[in-house]
Structures are given as C-alpha cells and as structure tokens.
Design a protein around this motif. Structure first.
Motif, PDB file in Angstrom:
ATOM      1  N   ILE A 248       0.809  -1.221   0.000  1.00 30.89           N
ATOM      2  CA  ILE A 248       0.000   0.000   0.000  1.00 30.89           C
ATOM      3  C   ILE A 248       0.847   1.278   0.000  1.00 30.89           C
ATOM      4  N   LEU A 249       2.169   1.128  -0.121  1.00 31.92           N
ATOM      5  CA  LEU A 249       3.037   2.308  -0.192  1.00 31.92           C
ATOM      6  C   LEU A 249       2.860   3.000  -1.534  1.00 31.92           C
ATOM      7  N   LYS A 250       2.707   4.319  -1.515  1.00 31.25           N
ATOM      8  CA  LYS A 250       2.418   5.071  -2.737  1.00 31.25           C
ATOM      9  C   LYS A 250       3.668   5.655  -3.399  1.00 31.25           C
ATOM     10  N   ASN A 251       4.666   6.008  -2.618  1.00 31.89           N
ATOM     11  CA  ASN A 251       5.903   6.544  -3.195  1.00 31.89           C
ATOM     12  C   ASN A 251       7.058   6.328  -2.225  1.00 31.89           C
ATOM     13  N   LEU A 252       8.271   6.289  -2.750  1.00 28.91           N
ATOM     14  CA  LEU A 252       9.455   6.032  -1.933  1.00 28.91           C
ATOM     15  C   LEU A 252      10.690   6.573  -2.645  1.00 28.91           C
ATOM     16  N   THR A 253      11.550   7.272  -1.918  1.00 28.37           N
ATOM     17  CA  THR A 253      12.826   7.719  -2.454  1.00 28.37           C
ATOM     18  C   THR A 253      13.948   6.909  -1.817  1.00 28.37           C
TER      19      THR A 253
END
Length: 399
Positions: A248-253
């Motif tokens: 369910i993670l939408k974005n990640l750097t």
C-alpha cells in the motif's frame, strides 16, 4: 368547492414544510474537525476536540486586519466518551457536530493503556464517518497536539492529512484499516505516529508566530497487539518498509551514497507479492518480492546512465540497499515484537485456508518463528536529463 380547494392548499403547504422542522443550521453547530483521547483520573478518558471558528477562517488572508486563530481546542473528562462529550457540551453554546471530523489522535499513554474499551461510540453514531485519519502522538497528549497551529492550514489539524498522504501513507483509510485489523486473526493493527517538531531542524523552537514555529510531523508507526494495546514504535523509514511489504506504499525515495556513487531514485509505482510455503513439519516460509519503478532524481557521480551497463549498475545498487533495509525491518518486528503487522497471516488465510484453520490460534508465535525472505526488483524508467552530471569533465565521466 371553495372549501375543497382550501383544504387541498393547506395539505400541499404541509408537504412542503414537513421534514425541515428539526434541521440544524450551521450557526447552531460547533463543527468538530479533530478529536483526541487521553488518559484521565480513575481510569477515565479525557476527550478533546479542535473546533472551527467560521468567522475567523473567513477573514484570514484578507488585507489589513490582525490575523486570528481559526480554531480553538476544548476538552473534558468522563467515565467514557459519551460521558466526556456530555461534559464538553456544558461549555459549548452550540451543539457539538462530528460529521466533518477528519482526524483522530490518541495520546501515547492512552494508546499503551489500550483502545479496545474506548472506541464503540465513534462507530455507533450515524453522523461520524469511518473515512478518517488516525494517529498516535509520541510522548505527549492528544490535547496538546490539537492545540498546535499550522501556518499553511486552517484548521491546522488538517495539515496532518497532507503530511500523511505525501509521505506515501494510508491517508483517510487509516481508521478503517485499524478496525479491520482489530477483527483479524492474521494481521495486527498499526497506526501512524506524530511527534512535535519545528519548521527548522536544529533551531530553537519558538511560538506559533515566530520564525521557527512548532509543528506536528509524521514520525513512524505504532504497533499494537491483538488486545489493541500499543507495544512500540517503528521509525519513519521502517514504516515505509512495512507499507511496501503490505502493498500500500504510494511513493518512496531511495538514496545511495558510496565512494563512487551518489544517487537518488524516486519510486512511484510500487508493488508487493507474497508467496507462503508450509513444509510437512509445519515450518512456514514467506518469499516477499518487492517491485518498484521510478525516475532518477540525482546522479552526483561520473556515471553516464545513457550506457546500459551503468544504468543496470545503478539499479543493482538500489536493489541491494532496499533489500537489506526491508529485511532488517522485517527481522526486527519478528524478534522484538512478534506481531504480524504485515498481514502475512492473511496471505495464508487467502491462499491456504485449510491450513490456516490450525495456524490462526497461535499466529503471533508462528509469525516470529517463520522464515521471511525479501527480494527486490527495481527499474529506472525515467532518467531526466540524459547522461552524467553536467558538473563532471569529460575525463571524469565513466561510460
């Protein structure tokens, strides 16, 4: 004939005015935006609310006048939530209305005491929406959190909604997710955590009208057991790992800083695939495959990513660091807490329902003993400006 027409006219007029006699006008309601729960004396609850001041919100941003707060915080204690609300109403000239509530905050002490005996009122009342964001405030009370201003948002507690969403979190389904996890055998509840901070790191925290005002920020996730008692906190990086495993993670750097590589990749297409395996002697193994696609945001090195070998090298570095970090988070949760906040038990429930019947009764112990293997697959889909950084000379570029 005239009498018949008159009677019909009276009947029709009653139809048009009926149904509105008990309607509440906006100027008769105290609009409740955020709610807070804290521990009170004698095992009671202190309930707090952030209430909108409509006239001040309408005038803020205008020219010339003095800026006024667009909210105020109110609280009262009671034996339970309904009792506390009754006591709050004695301080309000308008009827408290929770139909527009956007945020729920639990004080850390309250969360550690347990939520199971406290939340029925929030589900039972018809005017309250379950699409609400929910937080634990780290090391403080919910009442204090609801009293903090925010220079960009009026009312200020709604700032936490944007912070949670932009950090890749669950947003306004967090409370609904809590209720679902509370009734599940194969998933333990988790709630995002807030903490007090300031607009400038390292500076002395000032007042709300200073150059460095106090703010609330997302600081991780709180872990709960099956009795809805808080057991601990994971930091923000570990929170993102948990959400990625859950899918369910939408974005990640992801950032890499090594001797010859300094680069960042922002993933905006993330997925998780979990495959369970149960051996004949009941040893449980999970293979968690995490995929991500995104755009290269920084390449502070001499690598020319127009060349496929350099592009693949960067992808491997991002895979290596993300795999290591997520594996560490999973192992920490297994060994330190023994609580399945990832929902791996629900995966067995869906894919191997017959075997789940015997596993679910002691799932926390079985989860802590399971072998969990994390794999990552990272793809760089966008390069931005092609090639190496413009700051490198031709002789420094690696092709």
């Amino acid at each position: 004939m005239k009498k018949i027409i008159l009677r019909l006219g009276v009947c029709l007029s009653v139809l048009f005015i009926s149904g509105c006699w008990d309607r509440k006008e906006l100027n008769e309601l105290a609009i409740w935006i955020g709610s807070g729960w804290d521990v009170a004396n004698n095992d009671g609850v202190e309930f707090s609310g952030q209430i909108v001041i409509p006239s001040n919100i309408q005038t803020q941003g205008g020219g010339g006048g003095t800026m006024q707060k667009g909210f105020f915080t109110i609280s009262a204690s009671g034996k339970n939530l309904s009792d506390a609300l009754q006591n709050i109403q004695t301080k309000l000239p308008r009827e408290a209305f929770s139909g527009q509530r956007r945020v729920i905050i639990f004080g850390e002490q309250f969360a550690r005491r347990g939520l199971k005996r406290e939340l029925d009122n929030t589900q039972r009342r018809a005017e309250v929406s379950l699409r609400t964001d929910v937080f634990v405030i780290k090391g403080a009370t919910a009442k204090k959190a609801l009293s903090v201003s925010n220079p960009l948002e009026k009312p200020p507690i709604t700032a936490t909604l944007g912070e949670h969403e932009l950090s890749g979190g669950r947003g306004n389904t967090a409370y609904l997710d809590l209720l679902i996890a509370a009734t599940s055998d194969g998933l333990r509840p988790s709630i995002p955590v807030l903490e007090f901070s300031s607009s400038q790191d390292g500076g002395k925290k000032g007042k709300s009208d200073s150059a460095n005002p106090p703010l609330l920020r997302i600081a991780g996730v709180a872990i709960f057991d099956k009795n809805l008692k808080m057991q601990g906190i994971l930091n923000m990086e570990e929170n993102r790992h948990m959400l990625w495993v859950m899918g369910i993670l939408k974005n990640l750097t992801i950032a890499v800083n090594k001797k010859d590589i300094n680069a960042s990749l922002t993933l905006n297409k993330l997925s998780s695939k979990i495959e369970p395996h149960i051996s004949k002697n009941q040893q449980i193994t999970f293979t968690v495959t995490l995929k991500g696609e995104g755009s290269l945001k920084e390449n502070n090195s001499g690598l020319d990513v127009q060349y496929l070998n350099n592009l693949k090298r960067l992808e491997k570095e991002f895979e290596k660091i993300s795999q290591k970090q997520v594996q560490q988070t999973v192992t920490k949760v297994q060994k330190k807490y023994g609580l399945d906040i990832f929902g791996l038990g629900e995966v067995i429930h869906r894919k191997k329902p017959n075997q789940w019947k015997s596993l679910k009764y002691d799932w926390d112990k079985k989860f802590s003993e399971a072998d969990i293997i994390v794999k990552t697959d990272i793809k760089i889909k966008e390069l931005g400006m092609d090639g190496p950084s413009l700051l490198f000379k031709e002789s420094e570029i690696k092709k």
